[in-house]
Design a protein around this motif. Structure first.
Motif, PDB file in Angstrom:
ATOM      1  N   VAL A   1       0.669   4.423   8.270  1.00  0.00           N
ATOM      2  CA  VAL A   1      -0.792   4.259   8.196  1.00  0.00           C
ATOM      3  C   VAL A   1      -1.162   3.853   6.778  1.00  0.00           C
ATOM      4  O   VAL A   1      -0.795   4.519   5.809  1.00  0.00           O
ATOM      5  CB  VAL A   1      -1.522   5.575   8.561  1.00  0.00           C
ATOM      6  CG1 VAL A   1      -3.041   5.360   8.503  1.00  0.00           C
ATOM      7  CG2 VAL A   1      -1.101   6.051   9.937  1.00  0.00           C
TER       8      VAL A   1
ATOM      9  N   GLU B   1      -8.722   5.063   8.867  1.00  0.00           N
ATOM     10  CA  GLU B   1      -7.360   5.591   8.978  1.00  0.00           C
ATOM     11  C   GLU B   1      -7.200   6.405  10.268  1.00  0.00           C
ATOM     12  O   GLU B   1      -6.204   6.273  10.982  1.00  0.00           O
ATOM     13  CB  GLU B   1      -6.988   6.413   7.722  1.00  0.00           C
ATOM     14  CG  GLU B   1      -7.569   7.809   7.616  1.00  0.00           C
ATOM     15  CD  GLU B   1      -9.067   7.875   7.375  1.00  0.00           C
ATOM     16  OE1 GLU B   1      -9.713   6.832   7.242  1.00  0.00           O
ATOM     17  OE2 GLU B   1      -9.602   9.005   7.318  1.00  0.00           O
TER      18      GLU B   1
ATOM     19  N   LYS C   1     -12.350   5.601   2.993  1.00  0.00           N
ATOM     20  CA  LYS C   1     -13.440   6.579   3.130  1.00  0.00           C
ATOM     21  C   LYS C   1     -14.433   6.188   4.214  1.00  0.00           C
ATOM     22  O   LYS C   1     -15.612   6.508   4.143  1.00  0.00           O
ATOM     23  CB  LYS C   1     -14.165   6.796   1.791  1.00  0.00           C
ATOM     24  CG  LYS C   1     -13.251   7.246   0.659  1.00  0.00           C
ATOM     25  CD  LYS C   1     -14.039   7.589  -0.574  1.00  0.00           C
ATOM     26  CE  LYS C   1     -13.156   7.773  -1.788  1.00  0.00           C
ATOM     27  NZ  LYS C   1     -12.116   8.787  -1.628  1.00  0.00           N
TER      28      LYS C   1
ATOM     29  N   HIS D   1       0.811  -1.217   0.000  1.00  0.00           N
ATOM     30  CA  HIS D   1       0.000   0.000   0.000  1.00  0.00           C
ATOM     31  C   HIS D   1       0.846   1.270   0.000  1.00  0.00           C
ATOM     32  O   HIS D   1       0.408   2.332   0.452  1.00  0.00           O
ATOM     33  CB  HIS D   1      -0.978  -0.042   1.182  1.00  0.00           C
ATOM     34  CG  HIS D   1      -2.016  -1.102   0.990  1.00  0.00           C
ATOM     35  ND1 HIS D   1      -1.809  -2.432   1.327  1.00  0.00           N
ATOM     36  CD2 HIS D   1      -3.236  -1.059   0.427  1.00  0.00           C
ATOM     37  CE1 HIS D   1      -2.869  -3.138   1.009  1.00  0.00           C
ATOM     38  NE2 HIS D   1      -3.744  -2.334   0.459  1.00  0.00           N
TER      39      HIS D   1
HETATM   40  C1  LIG Z   1      -3.800   7.803   3.529  1.00  0.00           C
HETATM   41  C2  LIG Z   1      -4.908   6.777   3.803  1.00  0.00           C
HETATM   42  C3  LIG Z   1      -4.576   5.966   5.024  1.00  0.00           C
HETATM   43  C4  LIG Z   1      -6.208   7.593   4.080  1.00  0.00           C
HETATM   44  O1  LIG Z   1      -7.287   6.705   4.276  1.00  0.00           O
HETATM   45  P1  LIG Z   1      -8.644   6.909   3.449  1.00  0.00           P
HETATM   46  O2  LIG Z   1      -9.660   5.971   3.957  1.00  0.00           O
HETATM   47  O3  LIG Z   1      -8.273   6.844   1.999  1.00  0.00           O
HETATM   48  O4  LIG Z   1      -9.009   8.390   3.852  1.00  0.00           O
HETATM   49  P2  LIG Z   1     -10.304   9.183   3.371  1.00  0.00           P
HETATM   50  O5  LIG Z   1     -10.660   8.892   1.954  1.00  0.00           O
HETATM   51  O6  LIG Z   1     -11.381   8.952   4.396  1.00  0.00           O
HETATM   52  O7  LIG Z   1      -9.787  10.666   3.443  1.00  0.00           O
HETATM   53  C5  LIG Z   1      -9.454  11.270   4.691  1.00  0.00           C
HETATM   54  C6  LIG Z   1      -9.965  12.694   4.625  1.00  0.00           C
HETATM   55  O8  LIG Z   1      -9.328  13.370   3.538  1.00  0.00           O
HETATM   56  C7  LIG Z   1     -10.305  13.899   2.652  1.00  0.00           C
HETATM   57  N1  LIG Z   1      -9.778  13.807   1.290  1.00  0.00           N
HETATM   58  C8  LIG Z   1      -9.237  12.735   0.688  1.00  0.00           C
HETATM   59  N2  LIG Z   1      -8.841  13.051  -0.560  1.00  0.00           N
HETATM   60  C9  LIG Z   1      -9.154  14.372  -0.727  1.00  0.00           C
HETATM   61  C10 LIG Z   1      -9.021  15.291  -1.807  1.00  0.00           C
HETATM   62  N3  LIG Z   1      -8.438  14.926  -2.959  1.00  0.00           N
HETATM   63  N4  LIG Z   1      -9.428  16.558  -1.618  1.00  0.00           N
HETATM   64  C11 LIG Z   1      -9.992  16.947  -0.459  1.00  0.00           C
HETATM   65  N5  LIG Z   1     -10.155  16.112   0.608  1.00  0.00           N
HETATM   66  C12 LIG Z   1      -9.749  14.852   0.447  1.00  0.00           C
HETATM   67  C13 LIG Z   1     -11.527  13.016   2.868  1.00  0.00           C
HETATM   68  O9  LIG Z   1     -12.723  13.688   2.476  1.00  0.00           O
HETATM   69  C14 LIG Z   1     -11.457  12.792   4.352  1.00  0.00           C
HETATM   70  O10 LIG Z   1     -11.886  13.959   5.009  1.00  0.00           O
HETATM   71  P3  LIG Z   1     -12.838  13.894   6.288  1.00  0.00           P
HETATM   72  O11 LIG Z   1     -12.215  12.839   7.207  1.00  0.00           O
HETATM   73  O12 LIG Z   1     -12.808  15.258   6.859  1.00  0.00           O
HETATM   74  O13 LIG Z   1     -14.168  13.443   5.803  1.00  0.00           O
HETATM   75  C15 LIG Z   1      -5.154   5.844   2.579  1.00  0.00           C
HETATM   76  O14 LIG Z   1      -5.508   6.617   1.465  1.00  0.00           O
HETATM   77  C16 LIG Z   1      -3.956   4.976   2.248  1.00  0.00           C
HETATM   78  O15 LIG Z   1      -3.809   3.882   2.774  1.00  0.00           O
HETATM   79  N6  LIG Z   1      -3.070   5.475   1.327  1.00  0.00           N
HETATM   80  C17 LIG Z   1      -1.861   4.756   0.933  1.00  0.00           C
HETATM   81  C18 LIG Z   1      -0.794   4.812   2.037  1.00  0.00           C
HETATM   82  C19 LIG Z   1      -0.467   6.226   2.470  1.00  0.00           C
HETATM   83  O16 LIG Z   1      -0.373   7.155   1.663  1.00  0.00           O
HETATM   84  N7  LIG Z   1      -0.271   6.384   3.791  1.00  0.00           N
HETATM   85  C20 LIG Z   1       0.116   7.653   4.392  1.00  0.00           C
HETATM   86  C21 LIG Z   1       1.608   7.810   4.350  1.00  0.00           C
HETATM   87  S1  LIG Z   1       2.070   9.382   5.088  1.00  0.00           S
END
Ligand SMILES: CC(C)(COP(=O)(O)OP(=O)(O)OC[C@H]1O[C@@H](n2cnc3c(N)ncnc32)[C@H](O)[C@@H]1OP(=O)(O)O)[C@@H](O)C(=O)NCCC(=O)NCCS
Length: 229
Positions: free
Chosen positions: A156, A168, A164, A101
């Motif tokens: 994470v 996380e 979503k 991931h």
């Molecule tokens: C990063 C990660 C853990 C986030 O988990 P997720 O379930 O995808 O998170 P969400 O889609 O719920 O987004 C979190 C928040 O960001 C917001 N968001 C996501 N993408 C966005 C965008 N392009 N523009 C505006 N807001 C955005 C969501 O609306 C949400 O906001 P809220 O909690 O206020 O409703 C996941 O995407 C992941 O596993 N990514 C790959 C690994 C990674 O990048 N880890 C972090 C390393 S630093």
């Protein structure tokens, strides 16, 4: 991976040696007005650095935000907080999950707390034990650092079909609460790329604030593939 929050004291000879031998070194909590100078020195030795935004929070800020997040249900998933006595299998599975991931996993000795206090949270499906999400916290600084009592949280990752739903923030809050309540951290830091909007929002939901005065990053040889998303 080796790291420094004080490159001048640590010494550029050592930094260069680590880059040659290990292929990477972390620069942590670097004042923004020093970043350009570090970039120039790295360019001189054929290396480059990719910076993260730094977030951190106090014990009270983390408790207030994380206790609220931990009240939300985590969709019937099981929460595992493994320790070294659980054996290597759970760590190996978590490492594979992180790597799949886009997160560079840490070695088992670090994840399990064998070489220093640490907290790994793994959310799993109750039916088959497959991993849905991970987060991790530990103390990256040694006793010489002004950040010695600051923990770092990260690694994470949430499985694509489980995103979503707030998982996380739930899994991240688990390790943050462990860091302050069990491990005794004074503060907790997290790092994220500015472009990783979901990650930055998650970190802020958990009570941490962006620091405009410092940045952290990984330096690597210019031709190397970047470590994290
Ligand atoms: C990063 C990660 C853990 C986030 O988990 P997720 O379930 O995808 O998170 P969400 O889609 O719920 O987004 C979190 C928040 O960001 C917001 N968001 C996501 N993408 C966005 C965008 N392009 N523009 C505006 N807001 C955005 C969501 O609306 C949400 O906001 P809220 O909690 O206020 O409703 C996941 O995407 C992941 O596993 N990514 C790959 C690994 C990674 O990048 N880890 C972090 C390393 S630093």
């Amino acid at each position: 991976m080796a790291g420094t929050d004080d490159p001048e004291t640590f010494g550029w000879d050592r930094i260069e040696g680590i880059l040659q031998n290990d292929g990477a070194i972390t620069f942590r909590m670097i004042p923004v007005d020093r970043c350009a100078q570090i970039e120039e020195r790295l360019t001189d030795i054929g290396c480059t650095i990719s910076w993260w935004d730094v977030f951190d929070g106090s014990v009270d800020e983390i408790r207030t935000a994380s206790q609220r997040l931990l009240k939300t249900p985590c969709d019937g998933l099981d929460l595992n907080m493994p320790s070294a006595s659980d054996g290597p299998a759970i760590y190996e599975r978590a490492q594979v999950f992180m790597a799949e991931h886009g997160v560079a996993p840490y070695p088992t000795q670090v994840l399990s707390g064998a070489i220093g206090d640490a907290a790994l949270a793994v959310l799993t499906e109750p039916n088959d034990g497959s991993i849905a999400a991970t987060a991790f916290a530990y103390f990256p600084y040694n006793r010489h650092s002004t950040h010695a009592r600051s923990a770092w949280a990260g690694l994470v990752a949430v499985r694509e079909d489980m995103r979503k739903r707030g998982l996380e923030a739930f899994v991240n809050a688990q390790v943050l609460m462990n860091a302050v309540d069990r491990m005794g951290a004074d503060r907790v830091q997290e790092f994220a790329r500015t472009r990783n909007i979901a990650s930055c929002r998650m970190i802020k939901h958990c009570g941490l604030s962006r620091r405009s005065d410092v940045r952290s990053g990984i330096a690597q040889p210019a031709e190397a593939v970047s470590f994290t998303s």
